[in-house]
Scaffold this motif. Structure first.
Motif, PDB file in Angstrom:
ATOM      1  N   GLY A 113      79.505  97.570   3.393  1.00  0.00           N
ATOM      2  CA  GLY A 113      78.958  97.242   2.092  1.00  0.00           C
ATOM      3  C   GLY A 113      77.692  96.414   2.136  1.00  0.00           C
ATOM      4  O   GLY A 113      77.205  95.973   1.091  1.00  0.00           O
ATOM      5  N   PHE A 114      77.117  96.188   3.312  1.00  0.00           N
ATOM      6  CA  PHE A 114      75.912  95.364   3.420  1.00  0.00           C
ATOM      7  C   PHE A 114      74.630  96.160   3.226  1.00  0.00           C
ATOM      8  O   PHE A 114      73.613  95.608   2.800  1.00  0.00           O
ATOM      9  N   ALA A 115      74.618  97.430   3.587  1.00  0.00           N
ATOM     10  CA  ALA A 115      73.410  98.244   3.454  1.00  0.00           C
ATOM     11  C   ALA A 115      73.204  98.646   1.999  1.00  0.00           C
ATOM     12  O   ALA A 115      74.156  98.933   1.272  1.00  0.00           O
ATOM     13  N   ALA A 116      71.935  98.706   1.584  1.00  0.00           N
ATOM     14  CA  ALA A 116      71.596  99.109   0.219  1.00  0.00           C
ATOM     15  C   ALA A 116      71.132 100.559   0.167  1.00  0.00           C
ATOM     16  O   ALA A 116      70.748 101.046  -0.893  1.00  0.00           O
ATOM     17  N   ILE A 117      71.151 101.242   1.306  1.00  0.00           N
ATOM     18  CA  ILE A 117      70.772 102.652   1.374  1.00  0.00           C
ATOM     19  C   ILE A 117      71.897 103.423   2.063  1.00  0.00           C
ATOM     20  O   ILE A 117      72.771 102.821   2.700  1.00  0.00           O
ATOM     21  N   GLY A 118      71.878 104.745   1.902  1.00  0.00           N
ATOM     22  CA  GLY A 118      72.887 105.584   2.526  1.00  0.00           C
ATOM     23  C   GLY A 118      72.259 106.653   3.405  1.00  0.00           C
ATOM     24  O   GLY A 118      71.029 106.736   3.535  1.00  0.00           O
ATOM     25  N   PHE A 119      73.096 107.470   4.026  1.00  0.00           N
ATOM     26  CA  PHE A 119      72.604 108.522   4.909  1.00  0.00           C
ATOM     27  C   PHE A 119      71.654 109.459   4.160  1.00  0.00           C
ATOM     28  O   PHE A 119      71.825 109.717   2.965  1.00  0.00           O
ATOM     29  N   GLY A 120      70.666 109.976   4.879  1.00  0.00           N
ATOM     30  CA  GLY A 120      69.702 110.888   4.275  1.00  0.00           C
ATOM     31  C   GLY A 120      68.286 110.445   4.582  1.00  0.00           C
ATOM     32  O   GLY A 120      68.036 109.717   5.550  1.00  0.00           O
ATOM     33  N   LYS A 121      67.342 110.851   3.762  1.00  0.00           N
ATOM     34  CA  LYS A 121      65.936 110.570   4.022  1.00  0.00           C
ATOM     35  C   LYS A 121      65.632 109.079   4.071  1.00  0.00           C
ATOM     36  O   LYS A 121      64.717 108.652   4.766  1.00  0.00           O
ATOM     37  N   ALA A 122      66.382 108.286   3.315  1.00  0.00           N
ATOM     38  CA  ALA A 122      66.123 106.839   3.292  1.00  0.00           C
ATOM     39  C   ALA A 122      66.576 106.149   4.562  1.00  0.00           C
ATOM     40  O   ALA A 122      66.176 105.012   4.831  1.00  0.00           O
ATOM     41  N   MET A 123      67.428 106.819   5.363  1.00  0.00           N
ATOM     42  CA  MET A 123      67.970 106.227   6.585  1.00  0.00           C
ATOM     43  C   MET A 123      67.875 107.255   7.722  1.00  0.00           C
ATOM     44  O   MET A 123      68.837 107.949   8.023  1.00  0.00           O
ATOM     45  N   ASP A 132      66.270  97.416   2.209  1.00  0.00           N
ATOM     46  CA  ASP A 132      67.258  98.399   2.676  1.00  0.00           C
ATOM     47  C   ASP A 132      68.503  97.732   3.250  1.00  0.00           C
ATOM     48  O   ASP A 132      69.609  98.291   3.173  1.00  0.00           O
ATOM     49  N   TYR A 133      68.330  96.563   3.845  1.00  0.00           N
ATOM     50  CA  TYR A 133      69.442  95.848   4.472  1.00  0.00           C
ATOM     51  C   TYR A 133      69.275  94.377   4.101  1.00  0.00           C
ATOM     52  O   TYR A 133      68.873  93.552   4.919  1.00  0.00           O
ATOM     53  N   PRO A 134      69.559  94.027   2.848  1.00  0.00           N
ATOM     54  CA  PRO A 134      69.205  92.710   2.307  1.00  0.00           C
ATOM     55  C   PRO A 134      70.167  91.606   2.715  1.00  0.00           C
ATOM     56  O   PRO A 134      71.028  91.174   1.953  1.00  0.00           O
ATOM     57  N   LEU A 135      70.024  91.121   3.932  1.00  0.00           N
ATOM     58  CA  LEU A 135      70.909  90.070   4.430  1.00  0.00           C
ATOM     59  C   LEU A 135      70.473  88.715   3.886  1.00  0.00           C
ATOM     60  O   LEU A 135      69.363  88.250   4.148  1.00  0.00           O
ATOM     61  N   LEU A 177      68.237  91.868  11.782  1.00  0.00           N
ATOM     62  CA  LEU A 177      67.143  91.310  10.999  1.00  0.00           C
ATOM     63  C   LEU A 177      65.771  91.812  11.364  1.00  0.00           C
ATOM     64  O   LEU A 177      64.822  91.633  10.608  1.00  0.00           O
ATOM     65  N   GLY A 178      65.611  92.438  12.542  1.00  0.00           N
ATOM     66  CA  GLY A 178      64.281  92.763  13.020  1.00  0.00           C
ATOM     67  C   GLY A 178      63.607  91.523  13.576  1.00  0.00           C
ATOM     68  O   GLY A 178      64.269  90.590  14.043  1.00  0.00           O
ATOM     69  N   LEU A 179      62.275  91.485  13.491  1.00  0.00           N
ATOM     70  CA  LEU A 179      61.529  90.360  14.052  1.00  0.00           C
ATOM     71  C   LEU A 179      61.798  89.077  13.275  1.00  0.00           C
ATOM     72  O   LEU A 179      61.774  89.067  12.044  1.00  0.00           O
ATOM     73  N   ILE A 180      62.046  88.000  14.015  1.00  0.00           N
ATOM     74  CA  ILE A 180      62.223  86.680  13.417  1.00  0.00           C
ATOM     75  C   ILE A 180      61.060  85.764  13.791  1.00  0.00           C
ATOM     76  O   ILE A 180      60.524  85.052  12.951  1.00  0.00           O
ATOM     77  N   ALA A 181      60.642  85.788  15.068  1.00  0.00           N
ATOM     78  CA  ALA A 181      59.549  84.923  15.511  1.00  0.00           C
ATOM     79  C   ALA A 181      58.922  85.507  16.771  1.00  0.00           C
ATOM     80  O   ALA A 181      59.536  86.299  17.474  1.00  0.00           O
ATOM     81  N   TYR A 182      57.687  85.087  17.045  1.00  0.00           N
ATOM     82  CA  TYR A 182      56.952  85.668  18.163  1.00  0.00           C
ATOM     83  C   TYR A 182      56.031  84.636  18.798  1.00  0.00           C
ATOM     84  O   TYR A 182      55.603  83.676  18.166  1.00  0.00           O
ATOM     85  N   GLU A 183      55.717  84.879  20.071  1.00  0.00           N
ATOM     86  CA  GLU A 183      54.852  83.982  20.827  1.00  0.00           C
ATOM     87  C   GLU A 183      53.392  84.385  20.655  1.00  0.00           C
ATOM     88  O   GLU A 183      53.076  85.567  20.483  1.00  0.00           O
ATOM     89  N   THR A 184      52.519  83.407  20.726  1.00  0.00           N
ATOM     90  CA  THR A 184      51.081  83.657  20.653  1.00  0.00           C
ATOM     91  C   THR A 184      50.404  83.168  21.936  1.00  0.00           C
ATOM     92  O   THR A 184      51.045  82.570  22.805  1.00  0.00           O
ATOM     93  N   SER A 185      49.101  83.367  22.008  1.00  0.00           N
ATOM     94  CA  SER A 185      48.356  82.945  23.199  1.00  0.00           C
ATOM     95  C   SER A 185      48.368  81.437  23.387  1.00  0.00           C
ATOM     96  O   SER A 185      48.090  80.941  24.482  1.00  0.00           O
ATOM     97  N   ALA A 186      48.701  80.682  22.325  1.00  0.00           N
ATOM     98  CA  ALA A 186      48.777  79.223  22.457  1.00  0.00           C
ATOM     99  C   ALA A 186      49.975  78.799  23.292  1.00  0.00           C
ATOM    100  O   ALA A 186      49.979  77.698  23.863  1.00  0.00           O
TER     101      ALA A 186
END
Length: 414
Positions: free
Chosen positions: A82-92, A285-288, A237-246
């Motif tokens: 019940g966490f996903a806001a989309i279902g099988f098909g073109k949206a997923m 699509d996955y509103p956590l 969640l996908g990306l949360i944080a990332y490193e830079t050249s600093a």
């Protein structure tokens, strides 16, 4: 060529905060309407009132074990619990699985996992070939990186995992600009190339994730001409944080609202204090909402020298779930937090388990001024909540380590 992926990275902190908090009520309402899990957990909540961090902090934290439990309970009717806001098909277009088994949807939007920002910060740009050594089956890591690479105009070689000699051959012949995958596998590939007598002069940069990236390995790669950068992302969640050249911590992604809370609770800690990362995703699509990652980190002061103005965190500092078994009983951080809430005199507390297995003792160290009868009252509360006895010891304010630990297992194991 721009130093930054887009203008969002250099907004003023006030403008960013205003934009995130303006989007928050809409996302909460969307989750309530389109996700049965949040319709239940946020029942009775007026989404339009969730327009500040203080209001957000009053919502329940959803932790991974709860998401898994709901998925398992609803397998026959809704594999996503019940966490996903989309279902099988073109949206997923794709579904992935992480250990548990937890199923994760992938939506159809470009750069669904928002990985392009981390790749750009690691030096990847349009027109380059990237050698992607994350897995393409079951877990989403391969797709997470590939969709991000496509978003910045890169071509991807789907190397996947294993087959080290073939990876070396492909790198030698295709001449990719860099590597994406786990840092340990990159080290294996570089060592195998040296063993085979094959030069890989084109591989000059790398974006790594999925495991620790210690400075020693970063320096080892740099000595071989490869600049490696890390990012922090999850399948939920996908990306949360990332490193830079600093190389000063990790900069938060622009598409998430991050809180750091006291382990076992949903209560935000003071800036700089170590706690559990809790993330609210603005992914429709996955509103956590307030998803507990179970990972420990802390906010770094100031902003990144590269001009990116978002908040920085120290990176991964361990796991927040410190549940341990004492004399056959499970004790977890939430119970320690419940003790602290009963006594406003306590600033911070740490439960230390000592002795040997089957002969262990608990001690509760509390930052508080000693007062007549206070230790006894705290000890009674510990026994009521945990069903176990603990010796209460007062320590000076600020003396407990800032490492996110609420329970320390200091027992000796024979």
């Amino acid at each position: 060529m721009s130093t930054h992926h887009d203008a969002l990275e250099t907004r003023t902190p006030a403008a960013r905060e205003a934009a995130l908090l303006a989007a928050l009520p809409t996302q909460v309402a969307h989750a309530q309407k389109n996700s049965s899990a949040f319709a239940a957990s946020l029942a009775g909540i007026d989404a339009q009132q969730i327009c500040s961090r203080a209001a957000l902090a009053k919502l329940p934290v959803i932790r991974k074990y709860e998401l898994l439990a709901q998925q398992q309970a609803q397998r026959a009717v809704n594999v996503f619990g019940g966490f996903a806001a989309i279902g099988f098909g073109k949206a997923m277009p794709r579904v992935f699985a992480s250990p548990g088994t937890i199923y994760e949807p992938e939506g159809a939007r470009a750069d669904y996992w928002r990985m392009a920002r981390a790749m750009y910060a690691a030096g990847f740009h349009e027109g380059e070939l990237i050698h992607n050594c994350f897995s393409y089956h079951f877990t989403p890591a391969g797709s997470m990186m590939e969709t991000g690479a496509h978003a910045i105009g890169c071509t991807v070689f789907a190397g996947g995992t294993g087959q080290t000699e073939q990876q070396v051959q492909a790198m030698a012949e295709l001449k990719p600009a860099g590597y994406i995958g786990t840092p340990s596998f990159l080290k294996i590939i570089v060592e195998k190339a040296a063993e085979m007598g094959v030069a890989l002069p084109s591989v000059r940069k790398a974006l790594v994730s999925g495991e620790a990236f210690p400075p020693s390995l970063r320096d080892w790669l740099a000595e071989r001409g490869i600049a490696g950068y890390q990012c922090y992302a999850t399948a939920d969640l996908g990306l949360i944080a990332y490193e830079t050249s600093a190389r000063e911590g990790l900069v938060l992604d622009e598409g998430v609202i991050v809180e750091i809370v006291r382990p076992g609770t949903g209560d935000p800690v003071s800036e700089g204090e170590v706690g559990e990362l809790v993330v609210t995703s603005l992914n429709p699509d996955y509103p956590l909402i307030r998803f507990g990652t179970g990972d420990l980190s802390a906010v770094l002061p100031g902003t990144c020298p590269t001009g990116r103005t978002n908040t920085r965190i120290k990176g991964w500092m361990g796991r927040a779930d410190q549940t341990t078994k004492v004399r056959g009983m499970f004790v977890h951080p939430g119970q320690v937090a419940e003790v602290v809430k009963r006594f406003p005199e306590i600033a911070r507390a740490r439960l230390v388990v000592t002795g040997e297995m089957a002969n262990d003792q608990m001690g509760l160290q509390v930052e508080a001024q000693p007062a007549d009868g206070l230790a006894q009252k705290i000890g009674e509360a510990v026994r009521e909540i945990t069903k176990l006895r603990a010796e209460v010891a007062f320590v000076a304010p600020g003396s407990l380590p800032n490492d996110g630990k609420v329970i320390e297992d200091a027992r000796t194991y024979q």
